[in-house]
Design an enzyme around this catalytic site. Structure first.
Site, PDB file in Angstrom:
ATOM      1  CG  HIS A  72      -2.092  -0.930   1.095  1.00 50.21           C
ATOM      2  ND1 HIS A  72      -3.315  -0.683   1.657  1.00 50.21           N
ATOM      3  CD2 HIS A  72      -2.218  -2.109   0.444  1.00 50.21           C
ATOM      4  CE1 HIS A  72      -4.154  -1.654   1.364  1.00 50.21           C
ATOM      5  NE2 HIS A  72      -3.509  -2.544   0.634  1.00 50.21           N
ATOM      6  CE1 TYR A 203      -4.988   3.775   8.736  1.00 48.14           C
ATOM      7  CE2 TYR A 203      -5.528   3.622  11.065  1.00 48.14           C
ATOM      8  CZ  TYR A 203      -4.767   3.219   9.984  1.00 48.14           C
ATOM      9  OH  TYR A 203      -3.791   2.268  10.151  1.00 48.14           O
ATOM     10  N   PRO A 295      -3.960   0.588  18.867  1.00 41.46           N
ATOM     11  CG  PRO A 295      -5.764  -0.772  18.286  1.00 41.46           C
ATOM     12  CD  PRO A 295      -5.179  -0.026  19.427  1.00 41.46           C
ATOM     13  CE  LYS A 299       4.221   3.503  13.373  1.00 42.93           C
ATOM     14  NZ  LYS A 299       4.385   2.835  12.105  1.00 42.93           N
ATOM     15  CE1 TYR A 387      -0.980   3.876   9.392  1.00 43.61           C
ATOM     16  CE2 TYR A 387       0.207   2.778   7.615  1.00 43.61           C
ATOM     17  CZ  TYR A 387      -0.889   2.852   8.474  1.00 43.61           C
ATOM     18  OH  TYR A 387      -1.861   1.890   8.420  1.00 43.61           O
TER      19      TYR A 387
HETATM   20  P1  FAD Z   1       2.346 -11.488  21.533  1.00 45.97           P
HETATM   21  O1  FAD Z   1       1.946 -11.486  20.114  1.00 45.97           O
HETATM   22  O2  FAD Z   1       1.295 -11.208  22.566  1.00 45.97           O
HETATM   23  O3  FAD Z   1       3.035 -12.883  21.833  1.00 45.97           O
HETATM   24  C1  FAD Z   1       3.290 -13.326  23.145  1.00 45.97           C
HETATM   25  C2  FAD Z   1       3.322 -14.839  23.172  1.00 45.97           C
HETATM   26  O4  FAD Z   1       3.675 -15.257  24.500  1.00 45.97           O
HETATM   27  C3  FAD Z   1       1.956 -15.453  22.877  1.00 45.97           C
HETATM   28  O5  FAD Z   1       2.075 -16.441  21.884  1.00 45.97           O
HETATM   29  C4  FAD Z   1       1.514 -16.013  24.220  1.00 45.97           C
HETATM   30  O6  FAD Z   1       0.720 -17.187  24.100  1.00 45.97           O
HETATM   31  C5  FAD Z   1       2.852 -16.325  24.879  1.00 45.97           C
HETATM   32  N1  FAD Z   1       2.760 -16.393  26.343  1.00 45.97           N
HETATM   33  C6  FAD Z   1       2.049 -15.584  27.175  1.00 45.97           C
HETATM   34  N2  FAD Z   1       2.170 -15.985  28.444  1.00 45.97           N
HETATM   35  C7  FAD Z   1       2.992 -17.064  28.436  1.00 45.97           C
HETATM   36  C8  FAD Z   1       3.482 -17.939  29.437  1.00 45.97           C
HETATM   37  N3  FAD Z   1       3.109 -17.795  30.731  1.00 45.97           N
HETATM   38  N4  FAD Z   1       4.290 -18.953  29.076  1.00 45.97           N
HETATM   39  C9  FAD Z   1       4.636 -19.130  27.767  1.00 45.97           C
HETATM   40  N5  FAD Z   1       4.191 -18.342  26.775  1.00 45.97           N
HETATM   41  C10 FAD Z   1       3.374 -17.329  27.099  1.00 45.97           C
HETATM   42  N6  FAD Z   1       0.563  -4.149  15.342  1.00 45.97           N
HETATM   43  C11 FAD Z   1       1.063  -3.696  14.167  1.00 45.97           C
HETATM   44  O7  FAD Z   1       2.294  -3.529  14.082  1.00 45.97           O
HETATM   45  N7  FAD Z   1       0.289  -3.448  13.073  1.00 45.97           N
HETATM   46  C12 FAD Z   1      -1.060  -3.593  13.123  1.00 45.97           C
HETATM   47  O8  FAD Z   1      -1.736  -3.413  12.124  1.00 45.97           O
HETATM   48  C13 FAD Z   1      -1.643  -4.000  14.370  1.00 45.97           C
HETATM   49  N8  FAD Z   1      -2.976  -4.169  14.499  1.00 45.97           N
HETATM   50  C14 FAD Z   1      -3.495  -4.672  15.650  1.00 45.97           C
HETATM   51  C15 FAD Z   1      -4.868  -4.868  15.742  1.00 45.97           C
HETATM   52  C16 FAD Z   1      -5.415  -5.385  16.906  1.00 45.97           C
HETATM   53  C17 FAD Z   1      -6.902  -5.558  17.003  1.00 45.97           C
HETATM   54  C18 FAD Z   1      -4.580  -5.758  18.008  1.00 45.97           C
HETATM   55  C19 FAD Z   1      -5.156  -6.364  19.264  1.00 45.97           C
HETATM   56  C20 FAD Z   1      -3.216  -5.591  17.925  1.00 45.97           C
HETATM   57  C21 FAD Z   1      -2.670  -5.038  16.757  1.00 45.97           C
HETATM   58  N9  FAD Z   1      -1.287  -4.845  16.642  1.00 45.97           N
HETATM   59  C22 FAD Z   1      -0.774  -4.320  15.482  1.00 45.97           C
HETATM   60  C23 FAD Z   1      -0.408  -5.181  17.774  1.00 45.97           C
HETATM   61  C24 FAD Z   1       0.297  -6.549  17.633  1.00 45.97           C
HETATM   62  O9  FAD Z   1      -0.652  -7.562  17.412  1.00 45.97           O
HETATM   63  C25 FAD Z   1       1.116  -6.842  18.899  1.00 45.97           C
HETATM   64  O10 FAD Z   1       1.859  -5.688  19.245  1.00 45.97           O
HETATM   65  C26 FAD Z   1       2.082  -8.025  18.697  1.00 45.97           C
HETATM   66  O11 FAD Z   1       1.365  -9.248  18.715  1.00 45.97           O
HETATM   67  C27 FAD Z   1       3.162  -8.091  19.790  1.00 45.97           C
HETATM   68  O12 FAD Z   1       3.954  -9.224  19.627  1.00 45.97           O
HETATM   69  P2  FAD Z   1       4.688  -9.931  20.861  1.00 45.97           P
HETATM   70  O13 FAD Z   1       5.441 -11.064  20.309  1.00 45.97           O
HETATM   71  O14 FAD Z   1       5.406  -8.910  21.651  1.00 45.97           O
HETATM   72  O15 FAD Z   1       3.509 -10.423  21.808  1.00 45.97           O
HETATM   73  C1  DHB Z   2      -5.056  -3.116  10.807  1.00 51.78           C
HETATM   74  C2  DHB Z   2      -4.845  -2.914  12.158  1.00 51.78           C
HETATM   75  C3  DHB Z   2      -4.467  -1.674  12.610  1.00 51.78           C
HETATM   76  O1  DHB Z   2      -4.249  -1.462  13.923  1.00 51.78           O
HETATM   77  C4  DHB Z   2      -4.295  -0.615  11.733  1.00 51.78           C
HETATM   78  O2  DHB Z   2      -3.938   0.601  12.206  1.00 51.78           O
HETATM   79  C5  DHB Z   2      -4.476  -0.824  10.388  1.00 51.78           C
HETATM   80  C6  DHB Z   2      -4.861  -2.089   9.924  1.00 51.78           C
HETATM   81  C7  DHB Z   2      -5.456  -4.452  10.333  1.00 51.78           C
HETATM   82  O3  DHB Z   2      -5.635  -5.355  11.166  1.00 51.78           O
HETATM   83  O4  DHB Z   2      -5.616  -4.645   9.114  1.00 51.78           O
END
Ligand code: FAD
Ligand code: DHB
Length: 403
Positions: A72, A203, A295, A299, A387
């Site tokens: 995009h 958005y 979100p 980021k 962004y």
């Molecule tokens: P997590 O993905 O939370 O991974 C942590 C892992 O640790 C999990 O698999 C969990 O099961 C495991 N764990 C937890 N506790 C334990 C335990 N006790 N023992 C062993 N394992 C454990 N980010 C973007 O960059 N772009 C986007 O477009 C975006 N959109 C989003 C939309 C939504 C609706 C949401 C909710 C989030 C979005 N995010 C986005 C954020 C992104 O999903 C998270 O920041 C990302 O998953 C962080 O990764 P992580 O590996 O730090 O943590």
């Molecule tokens: C999506 C999630 C976001 O948080 C965002 O800012 C843009 C797109 C997505 O899940 O597609």
């Protein structure tokens, strides 16, 4: 059992760390509480910054992104019925983002790690860290509930266990530095079987609340609606969701969003949070374990990946040259980028959400912010730069001994 680094959590942070370490000849073991299936099916993020995509490609896990990700070159910002486009390449010297779901990134990383013979233990219980202040830390866990405890000794522990994992608690139970802001609203996320709603993400701010039109495939779309943070998902029938999505994204051109079957819906609350203490002894926090962004700026996952790049370089320096200099600077370098992503996410959230507590004056300022943003080349450039992702080098530059 012994390894160099025990990684707790197989999300984007944990899997990327294991991948980068293995490419540098450093051993790790991952402990994950969920099953591989659950990890590969959980719908979350969708937007990858240019730097995240480049890293995945450079390290050999970008083939599917290349073929299946959607590049995009901009986004639309909408206020009321006025929709304006921000063009990334012309404002950033060629940068873009890629829409490619988080669980597909995880599938790619898991496949690469497993083919490489990585030790990943899924569905483990009672993961606990021990002796983190000594040079012989260790982690205990039970492979299945009720089984006897296993122990892994290591040099370092990486807490990549997300916001609800146990590692941050270990850090925050004694002296540490934390910052937090909660929002009154949350996001209702929807996956719907229908055609693509817009060529680029929309958005939209509307008096009823924010809406985001995103995509997954030509026939499956991802939409979000601002809802009350305490809203019950059962109050949101499919009809109510479509009515709100249509109303909030309407630009008065007579073209209505096309509805279709909703295949999943859930509500997530929103917060901004930073634990500045990202290292305690030989335990390091990375990704959502250390920080959460609302979100709206897409980021979170990207920030998790940049933390890991910095941490992996520190570990490489330690194992290849015997120096902890870079590891000692992990927190300092990572926090530079984390706070800038916090700033941007908070800005986008405040700009685009409807806060009933805002005074009429504050609402006017919000509207004026939008008009300034879409009129000023400088403001547009700033949005596009943030962004598509700020350079990690900025953090390094502020840490002079890093070279
Ligand atoms: P997590 O993905 O939370 O991974 C942590 C892992 O640790 C999990 O698999 C969990 O099961 C495991 N764990 C937890 N506790 C334990 C335990 N006790 N023992 C062993 N394992 C454990 N980010 C973007 O960059 N772009 C986007 O477009 C975006 N959109 C989003 C939309 C939504 C609706 C949401 C909710 C989030 C979005 N995010 C986005 C954020 C992104 O999903 C998270 O920041 C990302 O998953 C962080 O990764 P992580 O590996 O730090 O943590
Ligand atoms: C999506 C999630 C976001 O948080 C965002 O800012 C843009 C797109 C997505 O899940 O597609």
């Amino acid at each position: 059992m012994h390894t160099n680094v025990v990684i707790i959590g197989a999300g984007p942070a944990g899997l990327m760390l294991s991948h980068l370490l293995s490419q540098n000849g450093i051993d790790s073991i991952i402990l994950e509480k969920r099953s591989r299936k659950e990890i590969e099916e959980t719908v979350r993020a969708g937007v990858l910054e240019q730097g995240t995509v480049d890293l995945l490609k450079e390290t050999g896990v970008g083939t599917r992104i290349e073929h299946e990700g959607f590049e995009h070159e901009g986004i639309y910002l909408q206020f009321g019925q006025k929709r304006e486009r921000i063009d990334f390449p012309s404002l950033t010297g060629g940068k873009k983002v890629v829409v490619y779901p988080q669980h597909e990134v995880l599938k790619d990383l898991l496949k690469a790690r497993i083919e490489d013979g990585a030790a990943i233990h899924f569905e483990v219980n009672e993961v606990k860290t021990h002796a983190i202040h000594s040079n012989k830390p260790y982690v205990t866990y039970t492979p299945v509930k009720g089984a006897s405890e296993e122990t892994i000794t290591c040099d370092y522990i990486a807490g990549c266990d997300g916001f609800h994992g146990p590692c941050r608690e270990t850090v925050t139970e004694s002296d540490c530095s934390e910052y937090e802001k909660l929002y009154d609203y949350g996001w209702l996320g929807v996956l719907a079987e229908t055609e693509v709603a817009s060529d680029e993400l929309v958005y939209a701010n509307h008096e009823n609340g924010f809406a985001l039109l995103s995509t997954r495939t030509p026939t499956l779309q991802r939409f979000y609606l601002q809802v009350d943070r305490k809203d019950d998902i059962n109050l949101w029938s499919d009809d109510r969701i479509w009515t709100e999505l249509k109303k909030r994204s309407d630009i008065g051109d007579g073209k209505e969003l096309k509805d279709g079957p909703i295949v999943s819906k859930n509500i997530v609350s929103m917060r901004s949070y930073v634990c500045e203490t990202m290292r305690k002894g030989n335990l390091f926090l990375a990704g959502d374990a250390a920080h959460i962004v609302p979100p709206t700026g897409a980021k979170g996952l990207n920030l998790a990946i940049s933390d890991i790049q910095i941490l992996a370089e520190g570990l490489k320096e330690r194992y290849h040259n015997g120096s902890e200099n870079l590891l000692d600077r992990y927190e300092e370098i990572a926090l530079q980028r984390i706070w800038k992503a916090q700033r941007f996410s908070s800005f986008m959230t405040t700009l685009l959400h409807t806060d009933v507590k805002k005074t009429k004056f504050e609402r006017k300022i919000q509207e004026s912010e939008f008009h300034y943003l879409v009129s000023s080349e400088a403001a547009k450039r700033s949005l596009a730069e943030n962004y598509t992702g700020l350079p990690i080098e900025w953090g390094r530059a502020l840490a002079p001994q890093y070279s």
